[in-house]
Every structure is written in C-alpha cells, then in structure tokens.
Scaffold this motif. Structure first.
Motif, PDB file in Angstrom:
ATOM      1  N   LEU A  55      -9.601 -17.932  -6.860  1.00  0.00           N
ATOM      2  CA  LEU A  55      -8.844 -16.519  -6.818  1.00  0.00           C
ATOM      3  C   LEU A  55     -10.251 -15.481  -7.513  1.00  0.00           C
ATOM      4  N   ARG A  61     -11.279 -16.048  -0.890  1.00  0.00           N
ATOM      5  CA  ARG A  61      -9.806 -16.437  -0.878  1.00  0.00           C
ATOM      6  C   ARG A  61      -9.267 -16.134   0.641  1.00  0.00           C
ATOM      7  N   ALA A 130       1.992 -21.571  -0.931  1.00  0.00           N
ATOM      8  CA  ALA A 130       1.118 -20.788  -1.585  1.00  0.00           C
ATOM      9  C   ALA A 130       1.776 -19.693  -2.508  1.00  0.00           C
ATOM     10  N   GLN A 133       3.476 -21.995  -5.495  1.00  0.00           N
ATOM     11  CA  GLN A 133       2.397 -23.078  -6.033  1.00  0.00           C
ATOM     12  C   GLN A 133       3.114 -24.294  -6.274  1.00  0.00           C
ATOM     13  N   THR A 204       2.353 -13.143   0.935  1.00  0.00           N
ATOM     14  CA  THR A 204       1.802 -14.264   0.297  1.00  0.00           C
ATOM     15  C   THR A 204       0.056 -13.494  -0.120  1.00  0.00           C
ATOM     16  N   ARG A 205      -0.424 -12.771   0.661  1.00  0.00           N
ATOM     17  CA  ARG A 205      -1.469 -12.174   0.541  1.00  0.00           C
ATOM     18  C   ARG A 205      -1.585 -11.311  -0.801  1.00  0.00           C
ATOM     19  N   GLN A 208      -1.536 -13.056  -3.616  1.00  0.00           N
ATOM     20  CA  GLN A 208      -2.753 -13.767  -3.992  1.00  0.00           C
ATOM     21  C   GLN A 208      -3.660 -12.674  -4.714  1.00  0.00           C
TER      22      GLN A 208
END
Length: 214
Positions: A55, A61, A130, A133, A204-205, A208
């Motif tokens: 991360l 990533r 993702a 988690q 998701t992106r 993240q």
C-alpha cells in the motif's frame, strides 16, 4: 459419467445431457473454482503480512492489482477450457460420431458466453475480495448473487424489475449459455454487465487509494 449413464437410455438422452452441461453442473463447477482459487489471490498481502508494504508503494499497487486481475482472467479461461474438454471427452466416449458432432456444434455456440461470463465473474469476485479483504465475505456475497440465477425464473418476472436483475443481471446467467443465447434483452444486459464491472473496479481502486492515504 452422467453422459455414460445417459447413453444406456437413448441417443436423445446423450445429446440432452451433454448439451445441458453448462446449464447446471458446469456453471456451479466454474463458480466454485473461481471463488476457491482466483479470488483468494487478492488477499494474499493481508495473509502474508505485506499489505502495508504494498500500500505504501507509489506505483507498485496498480501494477500488482492489474497483474492479479489478468491472472484471475487467465485462470478462468483455463478452467473453462478444462471443463469443456471434460464435457467433450465424455461425449466422445458415449456418443456416436453424428451425436458427437452435434455436441461440438452446441458447445461452440455457447462457449463465447461461457468464456465472457467466467472472466467477468472472476474479475468481479477478485474486486469484492480486495474491497472486503476477506475471502469468507467474498464467497458468501458472490455465492449468493451467483446462486440466485438458479432460484429465480426470469420468464415469470417483470422485465427490468429488481427480481429480473437478480435472476439475469449476474454473471452466472451468461455462463449457463442455454438461455442467454435466446435472450431478447441481451444488449441491455451487456451494457449492465459492463457498468457493473467498471463500477466495481473503480470502487476497488478508490478504496485502495484511500487505504494508502490512511
């Protein structure tokens, strides 16, 4: 084995059994394998204790995420071709040459839908894994959505209703191949699938990136 036992009854039963492979057994098999194998790759960082390192990387990533998405899609393709080979091998052993040719023709007609649905489902499951988690949460959520196709009947529901989307709006519907090939609302479903995948990948992106900031 199912095709072999069908061959003991009648030639018509052989064709029906072979051509219905993706309608239930194949769809359930590919869904289980995708959830058990490909989705789990997206929580390896957490399980191996290297999540913080990934991360904090500036560009790593994105590269890792895209590489894993590609691996999930390729794995889904491999599984589809493997199950298709098993289907055709069973038909070759139990069916006559003419019947086998018919099975190959039906298989080729539905294979593009199976491939597209399997790849999209693997990407969706990977993104859900993702996001949460958690492999357990992914299996429960995706398994529920995946299984609704077998529980609801779209021909008895109002078009574009919530129940209709629950029955046809997830990726197990194209994998079944038998019904989607005659689906009157296929263009709308394709647009929906693309929006669902794009929205899931973007979410998701975004998460993240948020985790990186935290």
């Amino acid at each position: 084995m199912m095709i072999y036992f069908a061959a003991q009854k009648s030639p018509a039963q052989v064709l029906a059994t072979a051509n219905s492979f993706w309608h239930v057994l194949g769809t359930l098999s590919i869904g289980f394998l995708i959830l058990a194998m490909t989705a789990k790759v997206f929580i390896l960082d957490k399980e191996e204790g290297v999540q913080e390192v990934i991360l904090t990387a500036r560009h790593g990533r994105t590269k890792v995420f895209l590489a894993r998405l590609g691996a999930a899609g390729l794995c889904a393709l491999f599984l589809v071709f493997l199950l298709t080979a098993i289907q055709l091998a069973g038909a070759a052993l139990a069916a006559s040459p003419g019947e086998f040719t018919e099975v190959v023709r039906e298989c080729a007609a539905g294979l593009p839908y199976v491939l597209a649905g399997s790849v999209l489902f693997s990407i969706f499951a990977a993104c859900v894994c993702a996001i949460f988690q958690s492999h357990t949460s992914t299996v429960i959520l995706c398994g529920l959505l995946y299984g609704l196709t077998f529980l609801l009947r779209g021909n008895l529901l109002t078009d574009f209703s919530i129940e209709w989307f629950l029955e046809k709006g997830f990726f197990s519907y194209p994998i079944r191949a038998h019904e989607i090939s005659t689906e009157p609302h296929l263009p709308q479903l394709v647009i929906w699938y693309m929006m669902l995948i794009a929205g899931t990948v973007l979410l998701t992106r975004k998460l993240q990136g948020r985790r990186h900031e935290l």
